[in-house]
Write a protein that holds these residues in place. Structure first.
Motif, PDB file in Angstrom:
ATOM      1  N   GLY A   1       0.861  -0.827   0.076  1.00 38.83           N
ATOM      2  CA  GLY A   1      -0.313  -0.257  -0.196  1.00 38.83           C
ATOM      3  C   GLY A   1       0.874   0.649  -0.168  1.00 38.83           C
ATOM      4  O   GLY A   1       0.715   2.510  -0.458  1.00 38.83           O
ATOM      5  N   ASP A   2       1.862   1.555   0.362  1.00 37.60           N
ATOM      6  CA  ASP A   2       3.472   2.180  -0.058  1.00 37.60           C
ATOM      7  C   ASP A   2       3.249   2.675  -1.067  1.00 37.60           C
ATOM      8  O   ASP A   2       2.758   2.054  -1.641  1.00 37.60           O
ATOM      9  CB  ASP A   2       4.114   1.795   0.842  1.00 37.60           C
ATOM     10  CG  ASP A   2       4.953   1.442   2.542  1.00 37.60           C
ATOM     11  OD1 ASP A   2       3.368   2.328   2.548  1.00 37.60           O
ATOM     12  OD2 ASP A   2       5.588   1.207   2.909  1.00 37.60           O
ATOM     13  N   GLU A   3       3.488   4.013  -1.522  1.00 37.02           N
ATOM     14  CA  GLU A   3       3.445   4.998  -2.380  1.00 37.02           C
ATOM     15  C   GLU A   3       5.569   4.019  -2.867  1.00 37.02           C
ATOM     16  O   GLU A   3       5.822   4.021  -3.041  1.00 37.02           O
ATOM     17  CB  GLU A   3       4.076   6.285  -2.625  1.00 37.02           C
ATOM     18  CG  GLU A   3       2.713   7.031  -2.918  1.00 37.02           C
ATOM     19  CD  GLU A   3       2.466   8.002  -3.639  1.00 37.02           C
ATOM     20  OE1 GLU A   3       2.019   9.067  -3.451  1.00 37.02           O
ATOM     21  OE2 GLU A   3       3.670   8.603  -2.982  1.00 37.02           O
ATOM     22  N   ALA A   4       4.989   3.958  -4.470  1.00 34.73           N
ATOM     23  CA  ALA A   4       6.362   3.780  -4.947  1.00 34.73           C
ATOM     24  C   ALA A   4       7.267   4.936  -6.038  1.00 34.73           C
ATOM     25  O   ALA A   4       8.108   5.290  -6.398  1.00 34.73           O
ATOM     26  CB  ALA A   4       6.683   1.961  -6.434  1.00 34.73           C
ATOM     27  N   ALA A   5       5.614   5.683  -6.515  1.00 38.42           N
ATOM     28  CA  ALA A   5       6.576   6.611  -7.273  1.00 38.42           C
ATOM     29  C   ALA A   5       4.416   7.748  -6.789  1.00 38.42           C
ATOM     30  O   ALA A   5       3.820   6.731  -5.744  1.00 38.42           O
ATOM     31  CB  ALA A   5       6.158   6.198  -8.606  1.00 38.42           C
ATOM     32  N   PRO A   6       4.848   8.862  -7.415  1.00 36.67           N
ATOM     33  CA  PRO A   6       3.772   9.772  -6.836  1.00 36.67           C
ATOM     34  C   PRO A   6       2.528   9.690  -6.914  1.00 36.67           C
ATOM     35  O   PRO A   6       2.688   9.091  -8.360  1.00 36.67           O
ATOM     36  CB  PRO A   6       4.049  11.396  -6.811  1.00 36.67           C
ATOM     37  CG  PRO A   6       5.893  11.653  -6.931  1.00 36.67           C
ATOM     38  CD  PRO A   6       6.582   9.714  -7.321  1.00 36.67           C
ATOM     39  N   GLY A   7       1.656   8.900  -6.754  1.00 33.05           N
ATOM     40  CA  GLY A   7       0.488   8.101  -7.132  1.00 33.05           C
ATOM     41  C   GLY A   7       0.731   7.023  -7.391  1.00 33.05           C
ATOM     42  O   GLY A   7      -0.634   6.233  -8.087  1.00 33.05           O
ATOM     43  N   VAL A   8       1.436   6.501  -7.492  1.00 34.70           N
ATOM     44  CA  VAL A   8       1.632   4.820  -8.247  1.00 34.70           C
ATOM     45  C   VAL A   8       1.910   3.889  -6.585  1.00 34.70           C
ATOM     46  O   VAL A   8       3.224   4.221  -6.042  1.00 34.70           O
ATOM     47  CB  VAL A   8       2.481   4.484  -8.293  1.00 34.70           C
ATOM     48  CG1 VAL A   8       3.002   3.234  -9.039  1.00 34.70           C
ATOM     49  CG2 VAL A   8       2.619   5.667  -9.925  1.00 34.70           C
ATOM     50  N   ARG A   9       0.714   3.304  -6.407  1.00 34.43           N
ATOM     51  CA  ARG A   9       1.036   2.030  -4.925  1.00 34.43           C
ATOM     52  C   ARG A   9       1.911   1.271  -5.020  1.00 34.43           C
ATOM     53  O   ARG A   9       2.096   1.125  -5.822  1.00 34.43           O
ATOM     54  CB  ARG A   9      -0.445   1.596  -4.726  1.00 34.43           C
ATOM     55  CG  ARG A   9      -1.461   2.634  -4.189  1.00 34.43           C
ATOM     56  CD  ARG A   9      -2.129   1.516  -3.085  1.00 34.43           C
ATOM     57  NE  ARG A   9      -2.571   0.383  -4.120  1.00 34.43           N
ATOM     58  CZ  ARG A   9      -3.632   0.853  -4.549  1.00 34.43           C
ATOM     59  NH1 ARG A   9      -4.046   2.018  -4.898  1.00 34.43           N
ATOM     60  NH2 ARG A   9      -3.742  -0.544  -5.657  1.00 34.43           N
ATOM     61  N   ALA A  10       3.458   0.630  -4.330  1.00 28.52           N
ATOM     62  CA  ALA A  10       3.642  -0.114  -4.642  1.00 28.52           C
ATOM     63  C   ALA A  10       3.454  -1.561  -5.025  1.00 28.52           C
ATOM     64  O   ALA A  10       3.978  -1.749  -5.782  1.00 28.52           O
ATOM     65  CB  ALA A  10       4.949  -0.731  -2.799  1.00 28.52           C
ATOM     66  N   GLY A  11       2.513  -1.616  -4.464  1.00 30.48           N
ATOM     67  CA  GLY A  11       2.166  -3.158  -5.255  1.00 30.48           C
ATOM     68  C   GLY A  11       1.673  -3.353  -7.089  1.00 30.48           C
ATOM     69  O   GLY A  11       1.809  -4.046  -7.733  1.00 30.48           O
TER      70      GLY A  11
END
Length: 206
Positions: A158-168
């Motif tokens: 559920g964390d952010e991988a990039a702005p507005g993009v979840r790590a999922g």
């Protein structure tokens, strides 16, 4: 409804088989939605389940394949049936449709087909790094806590991988083999949905 899909060649069928095998590695009992409309087959898989009435948190994978013969079908089948048929029909482009149907709650969640707006780009290598780090965290939690590791998994993806993009989304793109080293992934949005379009396929998140 057709009983056999004719992909353009043996290489396309093998590609579908590899895609199904990657999805099956994430969920041995998983399913694939085969949606053929005219000359295109859309093959959907579920990567992360959503929750609640709006299925928030859903993460889906999508690959499209060209068909040699136009067809119409929309069914959900076990991933095991797809990998079995692509292996047995190697050397051809034929995919006999499995008679067995599967239940998948995500298959009722339909992302929009239009209205997507560009929302930036992300290096594929950055998403791969996020996915690898998340897999290491989730793996450690499973070893230490067993069944109680679910909340760690939810937090990590559920964390952010990039702005507005979840790590999922990074996890799905990496695990399904969509990320080409050195490439760029496009980010698009439509209402509550975010789409990652990578070299090897699409990830859709709600």
């Amino acid at each position: 409804m057709t009983d056999t899909l004719h992909l353009v060649d043996a290489a396309a069928l093998a590609d579908l088989g590899r895609y199904a095998a990657r999805a099956r590695a994430l969920d041995e009992q998983g399913a694939m939605r085969l949606h053929a409309s005219g000359p295109v087959l859309a093959a959907w898989v579920g990567v992360l389940p959503g929750s609640g009435i709006l299925a928030e948190g859903t993460v889906l994978g999508l690959r499209t394949f060209a068909l040699a013969d136009p067809a119409e079908c929309d069914l959900v089948v076990p991933l095991a049936a797809v990998t079995d048929r692509t292996a047995r029909h190697a050397g051809t482009g034929e995919l006999p449709l499995p008679p067995t149907r599967a239940l998948a709650t995500w298959s009722a969640v339909t992302p929009p087909r239009s209205g997507w707006e560009p929302a930036g780009e992300v290096p594929a290598d950055d998403l791969a790094l996020v996915a690898r780090a998340g897999l290491a965290q989730v793996g450690a939690a499973v070893r230490e806590r067993g069944a109680a590791a679910g909340f760690v998994r939810d937090r990590v993806w559920g964390d952010e991988a990039a702005p507005g993009v979840r790590a999922g989304g990074a996890f799905a793109a990496f695990s399904l083999g969509f990320l080409a080293p050195g490439s760029t992934v496009s980010v698009l949005r439509s209402n509550r949905w975010t789409r990652l379009t990578a070299a090897g396929g699409h990830v859709l998140m709600r």
